[in-house]
Design an enzyme around this catalytic site. Structure first.
Site, mmCIF file in Angstrom:
data_model
loop_
_atom_site.group_PDB
_atom_site.id
_atom_site.type_symbol
_atom_site.label_atom_id
_atom_site.label_comp_id
_atom_site.label_asym_id
_atom_site.label_seq_id
_atom_site.Cartn_x
_atom_site.Cartn_y
_atom_site.Cartn_z
ATOM 1 N N CYS A 51 0.949 -1.254 0.045
ATOM 2 C CA CYS A 51 -0.256 0.023 0.119
ATOM 3 C C CYS A 51 0.724 1.483 0.032
ATOM 4 C CB CYS A 51 -1.026 -0.091 1.140
ATOM 5 S SG CYS A 51 0.012 0.210 2.758
ATOM 6 N N ALA A 54 3.051 1.917 2.951
ATOM 7 C CA ALA A 54 4.261 0.837 2.912
ATOM 8 C C ALA A 54 5.349 1.713 2.147
ATOM 9 C CB ALA A 54 4.147 -0.468 2.469
ATOM 10 N N ARG A 85 11.590 -4.731 6.271
ATOM 11 C CA ARG A 85 12.605 -4.581 5.131
ATOM 12 C C ARG A 85 14.026 -4.393 5.623
ATOM 13 N NH1 ARG A 85 13.401 0.754 2.597
ATOM 14 N NH2 ARG A 85 13.576 0.468 0.454
ATOM 15 N N HIS A 183 5.988 6.427 -2.558
ATOM 16 C CA HIS A 183 7.302 7.031 -2.709
ATOM 17 C C HIS A 183 6.887 8.573 -3.304
ATOM 18 C CE1 HIS A 183 8.126 2.847 -4.833
ATOM 19 N NE2 HIS A 183 8.163 2.863 -3.266
#
Ligand code: CFM
Ligand code: HCA
Length: 531
Positions: A51, A54, A85, A183
């Site tokens: 999503c 994230a 991560r 991002h």
């Protein structure tokens, strides 16, 4: 592969088939082909996507160690993003590092009903009192947007009260169709609230920002050593092994080298528009790609000594690379691989497999855009839809006080000599004819592909790993490296060749037939009216 595509689509209800058909392309590198991407996943399809939250909190801001990232939302969103991560960092023995903590406002039903802004204020105050961090970031999860808590107003208020940098992100999970939206939101936020806060000259003759390298499995550590040896000052990395002070200073660099185009092209573009700093695309996955990228960076600075040093490093490191290739290639040559990873690794890792003679017969991104597949030349023809319009485009203007006329002139003069800036050709032109390119691959499609191609290895993530291994095919996690790596640079390439050699030559996955192969427990049929 057209038979295979037909077989895959036949199973879908007709409307779904029609839609999915545009995301499966039999590649022809000689011609321009369009692939549908960055659109919503069809409900009911098992996607590998994550999503927006994230992409913002986990991917872009996650690897920065001296910021406390508070997740505003129910505890699950924070818990399931806690150290998942594999971005490493090196804070030194006494350095500030909050990456191993999990900060959350832990919203309860009452906060959903009556609002959670007070709770967020208290969380920020508490985090500040305990840690006295350099900065605090606030990340919104789905319910925040739904109930209308204003994380930006709370952040402004607390910034005033505590006198450290505090800023919020409206990165609710549903904000985009995938991590990719996150991002963009993160790039905007860092650019707006952090980049440019410190005008101190970072020093050194050659000043570089590395964009889109996240230090997974220690990749950045390998690259940092090369830059140090070359005498290059690494002003900032977005965001592997990074600090907030690096970002504050990023506009003082002479060049931006972009590794993952998908996640960070926005910062590269904004730094050029605001400060005149040019950017180039580089790739440190693969030994040849590393050599090419180091040469390209050295060439930019037009310094004989730097270029000679670069050649010295390449020649030295290539000895081990070539010796390893010689050793493993007889066992890896001609083996087949498929790769489905987020937004750039499915492209970059093809070079690495190619160096040991392996062929990529199919690849795709989870959330890449058309430019990541087809190259930036298609940017102007990408249709803006409601989901992409949802994400803010910052209005960037030239900063007269911190504008680099010298770099603008350098760019023009190098361009005249054939040096390419702001270019990315995408994955498809690099793939072989008739290979299969698939965007946002579904579980069902993966299974069909395995049956058809019988690949020797698949590169993907944790969600695919165990299903694929039960099919008898080894799976290499290209997100986390299965706790191995580093895989970047020359040293990384050597690690990768050795790991892949072992994986494609073990018979272990063929030895245990999964129980469902003999006795399927559930058989279902999809109805054509379902969608
Ligand atoms: Fe860029 Fe990445 Fe990737 Fe990515 Fe990711 Fe990642 Fe990835 Mo996982 S930034 S697009 S959002 S290279 S976390 S370090 S491995 S999906 S291919
Ligand atoms: C993310 C992070 C992820 C997940 C990896 C995976 C990563 O997308 O939120 O699915 O195995 O690299 O950690 O991409």
């Amino acid at each position: 592969s057209s038979d295979l595509i037909e077989e895959i689509l036949n199973k879908y209800p007709s409307k779904v088939a029609k839609k999915r058909a545009k995301s499966l392309v039999t590649n022809d590198p000689e011609i321009d082909q369009e692939i549908q991407s960055n659109i919503r996943t069809i409900p009911g399809i098992i996607t590998q996507r994550g999503c927006c939250y994230a992409g913002c909190k986990g991917v872009i801001l996650g690897p920065t160690r001296d910021i406390i990232n508070i997740v505003h939302g129910p505890i699950g969103c924070s818990f399931y993003a806690w150290l998942t991560r594999r971005n490493q960092t090196d804070a030194g023995p006494d350095g500030e590092n909050y990456m191993n903590y999990c900060f959350s406002t832990d919203m309860q039903d009452t906060n959903i009903v009556f609002g959670g802004e007070k709770k967020l204020e208290e969380a920020i105050r508490e985090a500040y009192e305990i840690f006295k961090p350099h900065s605090i970031g606030v990340f919104s999860t789905c319910p925040i947007g739904l109930i209308g808590d204003d994380v930006h107003a709370v952040s402004r208020k607390m910034k005033e009260e505590l006198d450290i940098n505090i800023f919020g992100f409206s990165c609710e999970g549903y904000k985009g169709v995938s991590q990719s939206a996150g991002h963009h939101i993160a790039n905007n936020g860092i650019f707006k609230h952090v980049v440019g806060l410190n005008n101190t000259d970072p020093g050194g003759k050659f000043k570089l920002n590395l964009l889109g390298e996240y230090n997974i499995g220690g990749d950045s550590f390998v690259l940092e050593k090369y830059f140090e040896e070359m005498g290059i000052t690494l002003v900032s990395t977005f965001s592997g092994n990074s600090t907030m002070s690096q970002f504050e200073n990023a506009h003082m660099a002479d060049l931006n080298a972009v590794m993952c185009h998908r996640s960070i092209n926005y910062i590269a573009e904004m730094l050029e528009k605001k400060h005149g700093i040019p950017w180039i695309k580089i790739n440190f996955i693969g030994a040849d790609a590393t050599a090419k990228s180091l040469r390209k960076i050295a060439k930019y600075f037009e310094d004989e000594e730097l270029m000679a040093k670069t050649e010295e490093i390449i020649a030295r490191e290539m000895l081990e690379v070539q010796a390893t290739i010689e050793d493993v290639k007889s066992r890896t040559e001609g083996k087949l691989c498929m790769m489905y990873v987020g937004g750039s690794r499915a492209h970059h890792y093809q070079e690495l497999f190619g160096e040991i003679g392996m062929r990529t017969i199919s690849a795709g991104y989870e959330f890449g855009h058309r430019d990541d597949y087809e190259g930036r030349k298609v940017l102007d023809s990408i249709k803006i839809d409601a989901d992409s319009r949802n994400i803010e485009e910052l209005d960037i203007v030239k900063d007269e006080a911190n504008w680099r006329d010298d770099l603008v002139a350098k760019k023009t003069s190098l361009e005249d000599k054939g040096y390419g800036f702001s270019e990315y050709e995408g994955m498809m032109p690099d793939m072989e004819k008739n290979s299969l390119v698939i965007d946002d691959i579904s579980h069902w499609e993966t299974e069909k592909l395995i049956e058809y191609y019988k690949p020797d290895i698949i590169g993907a993530g944790i969600k695919e790993k165990y299903v694929i291994q039960k099919y008898g095919v080894p799976l290499k996690q290209l997100h986390s490296y299965d706790y191995g790596g580093p895989y970047a640079g020359f040293k990384g390439a050597v690690n990768f060749y050795n790991d892949i050699d072992k994986m494609v030559n073990t018979k272990i996955w063929g030895l245990i037939p999964p129980p469902w192969k003999n006795e399927p427990e559930l058989v279902a049929k999809m109805a054509d009216t379902a969608y």
